[in-house]
Design an enzyme around this catalytic site. Structure first.
Site, short mmCIF file in Angstrom:
data_model
loop_
_atom_site.label_atom_id
_atom_site.label_comp_id
_atom_site.label_asym_id
_atom_site.label_seq_id
_atom_site.Cartn_x
_atom_site.Cartn_y
_atom_site.Cartn_z
N ARG A 181 -6.59 45.21 61.93
CA ARG A 181 -5.55 44.17 61.89
C ARG A 181 -4.22 44.81 61.56
NH1 ARG A 181 -7.61 39.34 63.89
NH2 ARG A 181 -9.79 39.27 63.31
N ASN B 124 -3.43 54.86 56.62
CA ASN B 124 -4.28 54.43 57.73
C ASN B 124 -4.78 55.66 58.47
OD1 ASN B 124 -5.44 52.66 59.70
ND2 ASN B 124 -3.72 53.10 61.05
N HIS C 11 -6.04 56.82 62.33
CA HIS C 11 -5.98 56.37 63.72
C HIS C 11 -6.66 57.40 64.62
CE1 HIS C 11 -4.62 54.12 67.14
NE2 HIS C 11 -4.23 55.26 67.69
C1 GAR Z 1 -12.24 54.93 63.35
O1 GAR Z 1 -12.34 55.67 64.54
C2 GAR Z 1 -10.78 54.73 62.99
O2 GAR Z 1 -9.98 55.84 63.30
C3 GAR Z 1 -10.44 53.56 63.90
O3 GAR Z 1 -11.56 52.70 63.81
C4 GAR Z 1 -12.73 53.49 63.56
C5 GAR Z 1 -13.41 52.92 62.35
O4 GAR Z 1 -14.66 53.53 62.11
N1 GAR Z 1 -9.23 52.89 63.48
C6 GAR Z 1 -8.35 52.38 64.35
O5 GAR Z 1 -8.52 52.39 65.54
C7 GAR Z 1 -7.11 51.76 63.71
N2 GAR Z 1 -6.10 51.53 64.69
P1 GAR Z 1 -15.38 53.37 60.71
O6 GAR Z 1 -15.43 51.88 60.40
O7 GAR Z 1 -16.75 53.93 60.94
O8 GAR Z 1 -14.59 54.14 59.67
#
Ligand code: GAR
Length: 269
Positions: free
Chosen positions: A136, A157, A159
């Site tokens: 979000r 964060n 990414h």
């Molecule tokens: C991860 O790859 C993170 O970098 C990405 O969501 C995934 C969460 O994995 N975040 C984004 O894309 C934010 N824009 P997790 O729940 O196993 O940590």
């Protein structure tokens, strides 16, 4: 900081990054402890991982808040301290030519959800808030209530791309589809834009002809799980400085931006 830092976390999914940070805390690599974990949906798998460790959890169900708002019941529950003009003036999630109605509705619905996040976080004081797969965008309403000390950013964060390339919801997919030969992941402080804040750390992997979206994802996650704890450790060690920089450009204009400087570790004798 002499004491352990208190880390709050927000997640949306499986929480493997949160797990990596928790492990690093438990192993003593980070002088810190997780003090709460919040999610934007009740199905976030990472919640189970932390409940068994006795860490407080909460859910703010963004999906149902947004639905309720669309039915016309939203404005009544806007937080009292919400200032739409202030939020619109600061936000850079949407371009200037975006549909103003859409932008206003976005900011209002998110502020309703964010007020509930703030309320749930209130009993758990923290030094750093980590977004660990929290899908979000946060608005200036929320960000300003966390970053209360000027110049001191405390929302991080991760990414799944080498920012500023491929912000958004599918960093690995975007990297793969574009035919990049290098991909990576980025940890940054959160500002008013989408995945646009000052970069703290990045790691890169090579993409070869036989890579698929699955192998890219696997390479990327492996790097995420070491990068994120490393960056949290630097924060805990007080080694992240945000510095305002200005550079003259050939055009005669000036480029201005905030960057993170990593200071050396204190000398040990
Ligand atoms: C991860 O790859 C993170 O970098 C990405 O969501 C995934 C969460 O994995 N975040 C984004 O894309 C934010 N824009 P997790 O729940 O196993 O940590």
């Amino acid at each position: 900081m002499d004491r352990k830092i208190r880390i709050g976390a927000l997640i949306s999914g499986g929480g493997s990054n949160l797990q990596a940070i928790m492990d690093a805390c438990e192993e003593g690599m980070i002088s810190g402890e997780i003090v709460f974990v919040g999610a934007d949906n009740p199905a976030a798998g990472g919640l189970e991982k932390v409940r068994s460790r006795g860490i407080p959890t909460f859910v703010v169900d963004y999906g149902s808040i947004i639905k309720q708002f669309k039915k016309g019941q939203g404005k009544a529950v806007l937080p009292e301290d919400f200032d739409l003009d202030d939020v619109l003036a600061k936000q850079s999630l949407f371009a200037a030519d975006s549909d103003p109605e859409k932008v206003r509705n976005f900011m209002m619905t998110r502020a309703v959800a964010e007020a509930k996040l703030l309320e749930a976080m209130e009993p758990h004081p923290f030094d750093l808030l980590v977004l660990a797969g929290f899908m979000r965008n946060l608005t200036p309403y929320f960000i300003d209530r966390i970053n209360t000390v000027p110049g001191s950013l405390r929302i991080m964060n991760i990414h799944p791309a080498l920012l500023p390339a491929f912000p958004g919801i599918d960093g690995y997919g975007d990297t793969f589809r574009y035919g990049c030969k290098i991909g990576g992941c980025t940890v940054h402080f959160v500002d008013y834009g989408e995945d646009s804040g000052p970069i703290i750390g990045q790691k890169a992997y090579e993409i070869t002809a036989d890579d698929t979206i699955e192998t890219i994802r696997a390479k990327g996650f492996k790097l995420e799980w070491s990068l994120y704890p490393d960056c949290v450790r630097l924060f805990a060690e007080g080694r992240l400085q945000t510095v305002r920089m200005t550079y003259p450009l050939k055009s005669g204009k000036t480029y201005e931006g905030t960057v993170v400087k990593i200071t050396p570790p204190p000398e040990t004798f």
